[in-house]
Design a protein around this motif. Structure first.
Motif, PDB file in Angstrom:
ATOM      1  N   PRO A   4       4.574  -9.066 -10.867  1.00  0.00           N
ATOM      2  CA  PRO A   4       3.156  -9.004 -10.566  1.00  0.00           C
ATOM      3  C   PRO A   4       2.532  -7.683 -11.000  1.00  0.00           C
ATOM      4  N   ARG A   5       1.297  -7.752 -11.396  1.00  0.00           N
ATOM      5  CA  ARG A   5       0.572  -6.556 -11.812  1.00  0.00           C
ATOM      6  C   ARG A   5       0.201  -5.728 -10.574  1.00  0.00           C
ATOM      7  N   PRO A   6       0.448  -4.413 -10.604  1.00  0.00           N
ATOM      8  CA  PRO A   6       0.096  -3.594  -9.435  1.00  0.00           C
ATOM      9  C   PRO A   6      -1.413  -3.622  -9.169  1.00  0.00           C
ATOM     10  N   GLN A   7      -1.748  -3.595  -7.868  1.00  0.00           N
ATOM     11  CA  GLN A   7      -3.148  -3.476  -7.458  1.00  0.00           C
ATOM     12  C   GLN A   7      -3.313  -2.095  -6.835  1.00  0.00           C
ATOM     13  N   LEU A   8      -4.246  -1.323  -7.357  1.00  0.00           N
ATOM     14  CA  LEU A   8      -4.470   0.022  -6.820  1.00  0.00           C
ATOM     15  C   LEU A   8      -5.742   0.057  -5.986  1.00  0.00           C
ATOM     16  N   TYR A   9      -5.566   0.386  -4.697  1.00  0.00           N
ATOM     17  CA  TYR A   9      -6.701   0.611  -3.801  1.00  0.00           C
ATOM     18  C   TYR A   9      -7.013   2.099  -3.838  1.00  0.00           C
ATOM     19  N   TRP A  10      -8.244   2.426  -4.163  1.00  0.00           N
ATOM     20  CA  TRP A  10      -8.606   3.825  -4.329  1.00  0.00           C
ATOM     21  C   TRP A  10     -10.065   4.039  -3.966  1.00  0.00           C
ATOM     22  N   GLN A  56      -6.456   4.971   4.745  1.00  0.00           N
ATOM     23  CA  GLN A  56      -6.504   5.954   3.663  1.00  0.00           C
ATOM     24  C   GLN A  56      -6.168   5.305   2.319  1.00  0.00           C
ATOM     25  N   VAL A  57      -6.527   6.033   1.279  1.00  0.00           N
ATOM     26  CA  VAL A  57      -6.102   5.675  -0.078  1.00  0.00           C
ATOM     27  C   VAL A  57      -5.244   6.827  -0.593  1.00  0.00           C
ATOM     28  N   PRO A  58      -4.349   6.542  -1.538  1.00  0.00           N
ATOM     29  CA  PRO A  58      -4.140   5.287  -2.249  1.00  0.00           C
ATOM     30  C   PRO A  58      -3.203   4.345  -1.496  1.00  0.00           C
ATOM     31  N   THR A  59      -3.342   3.060  -1.856  1.00  0.00           N
ATOM     32  CA  THR A  59      -2.326   2.062  -1.535  1.00  0.00           C
ATOM     33  C   THR A  59      -2.053   1.295  -2.824  1.00  0.00           C
ATOM     34  N   LEU A  60      -0.776   1.077  -3.104  1.00  0.00           N
ATOM     35  CA  LEU A  60      -0.403   0.272  -4.273  1.00  0.00           C
ATOM     36  C   LEU A  60       0.281  -0.987  -3.766  1.00  0.00           C
ATOM     37  N   VAL A  61      -0.212  -2.127  -4.217  1.00  0.00           N
ATOM     38  CA  VAL A  61       0.363  -3.418  -3.820  1.00  0.00           C
ATOM     39  C   VAL A  61       0.949  -4.075  -5.059  1.00  0.00           C
TER      40      VAL A  61
END
Ligand SMILES: N[C@@H](CCC(=O)N[C@@H](CS)C(=O)NCC(=O)O)C(=O)O
Length: 217
Positions: A4-10, A56-61
């Motif tokens: 899966p492609r990473p999702q970056l929450y920022w 908080q950010v970042p989160t990587l899913v």
């Protein structure tokens, strides 16, 4: 790595989130952009708090995997995507990068944060923080006089840590105008090796595009 492609929450302007974006960019990893609007409280929305309870950010899913903490994300990325190492190719060089990053977290994160917040909020500066910041920049500048990046010939996690931090100070300095302490206004201009390093890093393909969007105006 396939999968899966990473999702970056920022959030725009968050140095830890910017670190992750820089790492993804240097490694050439395509990711899904999950920018959150801090002003609208999107990082406190119940769905996001399930991913990151501190809001908080970042989160990587990545699929079912959820990673918080920028340094943990950088370390995971280097194991999951082995192209273009950001913790160096050899174990001895990696030790130097880890040492630098841990010292940045332990020694200069607090002065950087306090100084940037004082600049942005117009509050008073603690001279101890300013002195710590200047000392750290002196040390980095002396190293960068002999090598292109802190990590050696190319940017490593230590460079990735420092670059957003110094831009954060620069952003606060620009907004503070004449109220900014001289240590901040001359942080890079009085250290040519540091200024050259900032320019060198910005010139790496893709890096300029990671500059926080709301700082462009
Ligand atoms: N140690 C964390 C720090 C993360 C952090 O402090 N994030 C801040 C932005 S710089 C944040 O998300 N603040 C939003 C809030 O708390 O509302 C990391 O390195 O990932």
């Amino acid at each position: 790595m396939t999968g899966p492609r990473p999702q970056l929450y920022w959030i725009s302007g968050s140095p830890p989130a910017w670190r992750v974006m820089l790492a993804l960019t240097l490694k050439g990893i395509a990711f899904e952009n999950r920018q959150l609007d801090h002003g609208a409280g999107e990082n406190r929305a119940p769905e996001y708090l399930k991913l990151n309870p501190k809001g908080q950010v970042p989160t990587l899913v990545i699929g079912d995997l959820v990673i918080r903490e920028s340094i943990a994300i950088l370390a995971w990325l280097d194991r999951a995507y082995t192209q273009r190492p950001i913790w160096s190719a050899t174990k001895d060089d990696a030790a130097q990068v880890w040492q630098d990053v841990m010292e940045m977290e332990a020694v200069i994160r607090a002065p950087v944060t306090a100084t940037a917040q004082a600049l942005l909020r117009g509050t008073s500066h603690d001279p101890t923080n300013l002195a710590s910041l200047a000392d750290a920049c002196d040390e980095y500048a002396s190293r960068l006089a002999h090598q292109p990046f802190l990590g050696g010939d190319s940017a490593m996690a230590s460079d990735i840590w420092l670059y957003p931090a110094l831009h954060w100070i620069a952003r606060g300095t620009a907004l503070a105008g004449p109220k900014a302490p001289e240590i901040c206004t001359s942080l890079t201009s009085s250290r040519p090796a540091l200024a050259d390093w900032m320019d060198r890093f910005r010139a790496v393909p893709g890096v300029a595009d990671t500059y926080p969007p709301h700082w462009r105006t």
